[in-house]
Design a protein around this motif. Structure first.
Motif, PDB file in Angstrom:
ATOM      1  N   GLU A 166      40.266  34.224  27.694  1.00 10.03           N
ATOM      2  CA  GLU A 166      41.137  33.724  28.748  1.00 10.03           C
ATOM      3  C   GLU A 166      41.851  34.912  29.388  1.00 10.03           C
ATOM      4  OE1 GLU A 166      41.232  30.665  29.649  1.00 10.03           O
ATOM      5  OE2 GLU A 166      40.119  29.733  27.988  1.00 10.03           O
ATOM      6  N   ASN A 167      42.338  34.733  30.613  1.00  3.41           N
ATOM      7  CA  ASN A 167      43.048  35.818  31.283  1.00  3.41           C
ATOM      8  C   ASN A 167      44.283  36.256  30.492  1.00  3.41           C
ATOM      9  OD1 ASN A 167      41.580  36.274  33.853  1.00  3.41           O
ATOM     10  ND2 ASN A 167      42.020  34.108  34.155  1.00  3.41           N
ATOM     11  N   THR A 168      44.866  35.326  29.768  1.00  3.39           N
ATOM     12  CA  THR A 168      46.054  35.665  28.978  1.00  3.39           C
ATOM     13  C   THR A 168      45.726  36.529  27.772  1.00  3.39           C
ATOM     14  OG1 THR A 168      45.789  33.544  27.844  1.00  3.39           O
ATOM     15  CG2 THR A 168      47.352  33.623  29.682  1.00  3.39           C
ATOM     16  N   CYS A 219      43.860  39.294  27.913  1.00  6.07           N
ATOM     17  CA  CYS A 219      43.661  40.691  28.307  1.00  6.07           C
ATOM     18  C   CYS A 219      44.858  41.567  27.956  1.00  6.07           C
ATOM     19  CB  CYS A 219      43.379  40.776  29.802  1.00  6.07           C
ATOM     20  SG  CYS A 219      41.965  39.779  30.335  1.00  6.07           S
ATOM     21  N   PRO A 262      47.473  45.177  33.523  1.00  3.36           N
ATOM     22  CA  PRO A 262      48.261  44.047  34.040  1.00  3.36           C
ATOM     23  C   PRO A 262      49.564  44.473  34.708  1.00  3.36           C
ATOM     24  CG  PRO A 262      47.392  43.527  31.872  1.00  3.36           C
ATOM     25  CD  PRO A 262      47.124  44.981  32.096  1.00  3.36           C
ATOM     26  N   GLU A 265      50.468  43.635  38.551  1.00  4.34           N
ATOM     27  CA  GLU A 265      51.715  42.934  38.854  1.00  4.34           C
ATOM     28  C   GLU A 265      52.546  43.707  39.872  1.00  4.34           C
ATOM     29  OE1 GLU A 265      54.592  40.086  38.941  1.00  4.34           O
ATOM     30  OE2 GLU A 265      52.629  39.961  37.957  1.00  4.34           O
ATOM     31  N   LYS A 268      45.849  40.814  42.871  1.00  9.71           N
ATOM     32  CA  LYS A 268      46.800  40.012  42.094  1.00  9.71           C
ATOM     33  C   LYS A 268      46.771  38.547  42.526  1.00  9.71           C
ATOM     34  CE  LYS A 268      51.788  39.385  41.431  1.00  9.71           C
ATOM     35  NZ  LYS A 268      53.142  39.925  41.740  1.00  9.71           N
ATOM     36  N   THR A 269      46.711  38.324  43.840  1.00 14.12           N
ATOM     37  CA  THR A 269      46.882  36.961  44.351  1.00 14.12           C
ATOM     38  C   THR A 269      45.579  36.190  44.522  1.00 14.12           C
ATOM     39  OG1 THR A 269      46.821  37.765  46.649  1.00 14.12           O
ATOM     40  CG2 THR A 269      48.980  37.631  45.576  1.00 14.12           C
ATOM     41  N   THR A 324      41.387  36.959  39.313  1.00 16.58           N
ATOM     42  CA  THR A 324      41.925  37.139  37.969  1.00 16.58           C
ATOM     43  C   THR A 324      41.107  38.200  37.242  1.00 16.58           C
ATOM     44  OG1 THR A 324      40.467  35.506  36.945  1.00 16.58           O
ATOM     45  CG2 THR A 324      42.518  34.691  37.933  1.00 16.58           C
ATOM     46  N   CYS A 325      41.551  38.561  36.055  1.00 17.97           N
ATOM     47  CA  CYS A 325      40.811  39.541  35.249  1.00 17.97           C
ATOM     48  C   CYS A 325      39.363  39.102  35.057  1.00 17.97           C
ATOM     49  CB  CYS A 325      41.459  39.713  33.876  1.00 17.97           C
ATOM     50  SG  CYS A 325      43.170  40.277  33.915  1.00 17.97           S
ATOM     51  N   ASP A 359      37.562  37.132  36.810  1.00 23.04           N
ATOM     52  CA  ASP A 359      36.750  37.105  38.029  1.00 23.04           C
ATOM     53  C   ASP A 359      36.048  38.441  38.237  1.00 23.04           C
ATOM     54  OD1 ASP A 359      37.365  34.490  38.798  1.00 23.04           O
ATOM     55  OD2 ASP A 359      39.242  35.129  39.735  1.00 23.04           O
ATOM     56  N   HIS A 389      43.362  48.538  40.002  1.00 20.21           N
ATOM     57  CA  HIS A 389      44.404  47.561  39.694  1.00 20.21           C
ATOM     58  C   HIS A 389      45.613  47.714  40.618  1.00 20.21           C
ATOM     59  CE1 HIS A 389      42.166  47.986  35.786  1.00 20.21           C
ATOM     60  NE2 HIS A 389      42.051  46.701  36.034  1.00 20.21           N
TER      61      HIS A 389
END
Length: 281
Positions: free
Chosen positions: A44-46, A48, A56, A60, A67-68, A71-72, A74, A113
Motif C-alpha cells: 500500500e502507499n502507506t 513506503c 515522501p 510533500e 503529489k496531487t 501515488t507511489c 502509480d 520527487h
C-alpha cells in the motif's frame, strides 16, 4: 543411523522454513497488480514511508502534480526482490509535447520527487525553447546583446527564476530601482523602449537631463506637462505642436512662419530666446 536421519530431516526443515520466509517476504513486496495475480498480500502507499523517509518528505514539500495526481504505486510497480526494475521512465506519464521528447530528464529534474526544484547546467537554450517560444521570437525580432545569451545565463539556478536587471546593468540613476526597469524595457526586447503614461519625468531625466532641466526652469505651461504626455508610448517619438495646439493663429501667420519654433523656440524652453530680437525675420 537414527541420529543421522534426524539431522537430515532438520536440515530439510530449515531449508523449508527459510524458503517460507522468502515467500512471506515476497508477499510483503508485491505490487497490487502482481499481488492480485499471485494471490499475495499487496503493498500500500502507506507502506513506503516505513523504509523510504526522504522521498515522501520531498513529495510533500515540492511534489507538484507528483503529489496531487499520482501515488507511489502509480509510478513504482512493485518492489525488489519480486520486481527489480522499479524506477519508471518519465515517458510513462509525460508525453505529447516537444519538451517531453527531450533526452536526459534528470540533468535538470534531478529529483523526481520534487520535479520543479532543479538547477540548469551551463549554456542551456534549446530545451527551454520547447516551452518558451514566445520569448525566443521576441529576442530574434529585437536583436540585442540579450539575443546572444543562453537562457541559463540569465535564468540560472532555479526555475522559474527571473533575475534582476541590476545584476548586470547599472541603473540610469539613483532614482530608478529594479521595479522601474520593466516600465520601459522588456527583458526579451530591451532596446524597444516603450512605456505607459505613468512614468515620471524624473526617470526620463536620467538620460535626457538637458531637456528636463530646461523644462523645469521654464515659466511656460509646458513646465507642468509630463514628458510622457508629449512623447507618448514609444521612445524617441517627437510630436508635432499641432497635435495639441492645432492652428491657433491666423492663416497669414502660419503661412509666414510654418515652423512653430521660428517664433516659440523649442518646446522645453518656450519663448526664451538667447539672442535679442529673435525670431523676427
Amino acid at each position: 543411523m537414527e541420529r543421522r536421519t534426524e539431522m537430515v530431516l532438520k536440515g530439510k526443515m530449515a531449508r523449508f522454513v527459510g524458503f517460507g520466509c522468502l515467500v512471506i517476504a515476497g508477499m510483503c513486496v508485491a505490487s497490487p497488480q502482481s499481488a492480485s495475480a499471485a494471490g499475495m498480500a499487496a503493498l500500500e502507499n502507506t507502506d513506503c514511508v516505513k523504509c523510504h523517509a526522504n522521498a515522501p518528505k520531498d513529495v510533500e514539500a515540492a511534489g507538484g502534480k507528483h503529489k496531487t495526481e499520482v501515488t507511489c504505486m502509480d509510478c513504482h510497480d512493485g518492489h525488489p526482490p519480486n520486481v527489480k526494475e522499479i524506477i519508471p521512465a518519465c515517458s510513462k506519464c509525460h508525453e505529447g509535447t516537444p519538451h517531453f521528447k527531450l533526452d536526459g530528464c534528470l540533468s535538470c529534474h534531478a529529483n523526481p520527487h520534487a520535479p520543479l526544484n532543479f538547477k540548469f547546467a551551463d549554456d542551456i537554450t534549446a530545451p527551454c525553447l520547447t516551452c518558451h517560444t514566445e520569448q525566443k521570437e521576441k529576442l530574434d525580432a529585437n536583436v540585442s546583446v540579450h539575443t546572444e545569451l543562453a537562457c541559463s545565463f540569465c535564468h540560472a539556478e532555479t526555475h522559474p527564476m527571473v533575475p534582476e536587471c541590476l545584476n548586470c546593468h547599472e541603473s540610469h540613476s539613483a532614482d530608478i530601482v529594479q521595479a522601474d526597469c520593466n516600465r520601459c524595457h522588456e527583458a526579451h526586447k530591451p532596446l524597444a523602449v516603450a512605456y505607459g503614461d505613468d512614468v515620471p519625468g524624473l526617470q526620463c531625466a536620467a538620460c535626457h537631463d538637458s531637456a528636463y532641466a530646461l523644462l523645469q526652469s521654464s515659466p511656460a505651461k509646458h513646465h507642468d506637462v509630463a514628458c510622457v504626455t508629449c512623447h507618448q508610448a514609444e521612445h524617441k517619438m517627437v510630436p508635432q505642436c499641432e497635435d495639441c495646439h492645432g492652428t491657433p493663429h491666423p492663416e497669414g501667420i502660419h503661412s509666414k512662419f510654418p515652423k512653430c519654433g521660428d517664433c516659440h523656440s523649442i518646446a522645453h524652453d518656450l519663448n526664451n530666446w538667447s539672442e535679442k530680437g529673435k525670431p523676427v525675420k
